[in-house]
Design a protein around this motif. Structure first.
Motif, PDB file in Angstrom:
ATOM      1  N   LYS A   5       0.835  -1.202   0.000  1.00  0.00           N
ATOM      2  CA  LYS A   5       0.000   0.000   0.000  1.00  0.00           C
ATOM      3  C   LYS A   5       0.869   1.252   0.000  1.00  0.00           C
ATOM      4  CE  LYS A   5      -3.999  -2.110   2.278  1.00  0.00           C
ATOM      5  NZ  LYS A   5      -4.951  -2.027   3.428  1.00  0.00           N
ATOM      6  N   ASN A   6       0.780   1.995  -1.081  1.00  0.00           N
ATOM      7  CA  ASN A   6       1.479   3.286  -1.212  1.00  0.00           C
ATOM      8  C   ASN A   6       2.957   3.179  -0.862  1.00  0.00           C
ATOM      9  OD1 ASN A   6      -1.487   4.280   0.264  1.00  0.00           O
ATOM     10  ND2 ASN A   6      -1.004   4.865  -1.831  1.00  0.00           N
ATOM     11  N   ASN A  25       1.117   0.222  -5.398  1.00  0.00           N
ATOM     12  CA  ASN A  25       0.040  -0.517  -4.746  1.00  0.00           C
ATOM     13  C   ASN A  25      -0.181  -1.819  -5.494  1.00  0.00           C
ATOM     14  OD1 ASN A  25      -1.423   1.431  -2.652  1.00  0.00           O
ATOM     15  ND2 ASN A  25      -0.833   2.658  -4.431  1.00  0.00           N
ATOM     16  N   GLY A  60       4.585   3.965   3.208  1.00  0.00           N
ATOM     17  CA  GLY A  60       3.694   2.868   2.879  1.00  0.00           C
ATOM     18  C   GLY A  60       3.936   1.627   3.729  1.00  0.00           C
TER      19      GLY A  60
END
Length: 340
Positions: A5-6, A25, A60
């Motif tokens: 994620k990110n 992502n 992230g």
């Protein structure tokens, strides 16, 4: 299973700033073979080091099996890594140890009992096809055999995830196919999640379920392999697809060559079962028109066949409209490339 994620990773050597991974992502489901492809410098090797905790993201999170690997430290990270194994491009074997001793090494580090190690090593030697080579040293093995040892070693502690970093790049084409077949067999037999880092689209085509295309640290295209192959959106993806189809850009069909014929040039794209349909014969019978085949090719992926067929026909606007509609109902994508 795996969720990025990110994710970003920034290196600052000296006064310079290098963004190796830029806001990525990705989600990899349990049991998938997931390909990450890109040329040198795309950021894929940094990405795989983020997956096993060898690098910490600048931003992230990396989650594997519910555990946030990007935050794990010390013993927690060590235990997590036992379930995230790695296969390397250049094998990374211990040259003073035999095949059996190389495979046993990771279990010894993990503190497994000797009897358990012996049994597991015997299982793995048979699994990877090295029966009879148990006492050989790496210097006595071929490249393919060395990689089989590397795969067996990576499987020793029964991991949940297998990371392959350019695992076939040092091998010849025939041996590459053999190693890919072995990985596919392991995946199907044990439902092992495999993440493949590669710059070869042939690897992705042969065994992957999904693929992410990286360029300059970013994922520029992602999807199931068949869709990416049949409808590549980005220039770099189209370049990779041409690579695996063994068609250089100059060798691909040029519709301008058919301009002297007049009429219409159509491009048909087939996927899955539609590749087995007698399309040209059916169109000829239905419309009473002579369809000339100008060019065609088919490519096999792990999830089916896709192909392209270029046809020339002299048809009216109404006939073309009906032909395209018929093709669509048969699950075949038709496109008018030239109309005259």
């Amino acid at each position: 299973m795996i969720a990025l994620k990110n994710i970003s990773k920034v290196f600052t050597p000296g006064k310079h700033t290098i963004t190796a991974v830029d806001n990525v992502n990705l989600t990899v489901e349990q049991g998938q073979i997931y390909g990450i492809i890109g040329y040198s410098g795309a950021g894929k090797s940094t990405l795989i080091r983020l997956l096993n905790g060898l690098e910490k993201p600048s931003a992230g999170s990396v989650t594997i099996n519910g555990q946030v690997i990007s935050q794990a430290k010390g013993e927690s990270l060590r235990q997590a890594r036992l379930k995230i194994s790695m296969v390397f491009q250049h094998f990374n074997l211990l040259w003073s140890r035999t095949v059996s001793e190389n495979i046993a090494f990771s279990m010894q580090i993990a503190g497994a009992p000797k009897a358990k190690i012996k049994t597991r090593v015997a299982e793995l030697i048979e699994l990877v096809g090295l029966t009879g080579r148990e006492n050989a040293y790496p210097s006595q093995l071929s490249g393919g055999q060395k990689q089989r040892v590397g795969i067996a070693r990576a499987l020793a502690n029964r991991p949940d995830v297998l990371l392959c970093d350019e695992a076939t790049s040092a091998l010849d084409p025939q041996t590459t196919d053999q190693i890919l077949d072995l990985l596919l067999d392991i995946n199907r037999r044990f439902q092992l999640t495999i993440v493949l880092i590669t710059h070869e689209m042939h690897v992705v085509r042969k065994i992957c379920d999904r693929v992410a295309v990286m360029e300059s640290g970013r994922v520029v295209e992602e999807g199931d392999v068949l869709t990416v192959f049949t409808h590549p959106q980005q220039p770099i993806t189209r370049q990779f697809v041409r690579q695996v189809s063994q068609y250089a850009e100059d060798d691909a069909f040029n519709p301008l060559l058919a301009s002297e014929l007049g009429g219409t040039v159509m491009k048909l794209t087939f996927t899955g079962h539609s590749t087995h349909q007698p399309v040209v014969g059916e169109l000829t019978l239905r419309y009473g028109l002579p369809f000339n085949i100008l060019h065609g090719k088919m490519t096999q992926t792990a999830h089916g066949v896709f192909g392209e067929l270029w046809l020339h026909v002299a048809a009216t606007e109404e006939q073309l409209h009906n032909i395209l509609a018929d093709l669509g109902r048969s699950g075949i994508e038709g496109e008018v490339v030239q109309h005259g």
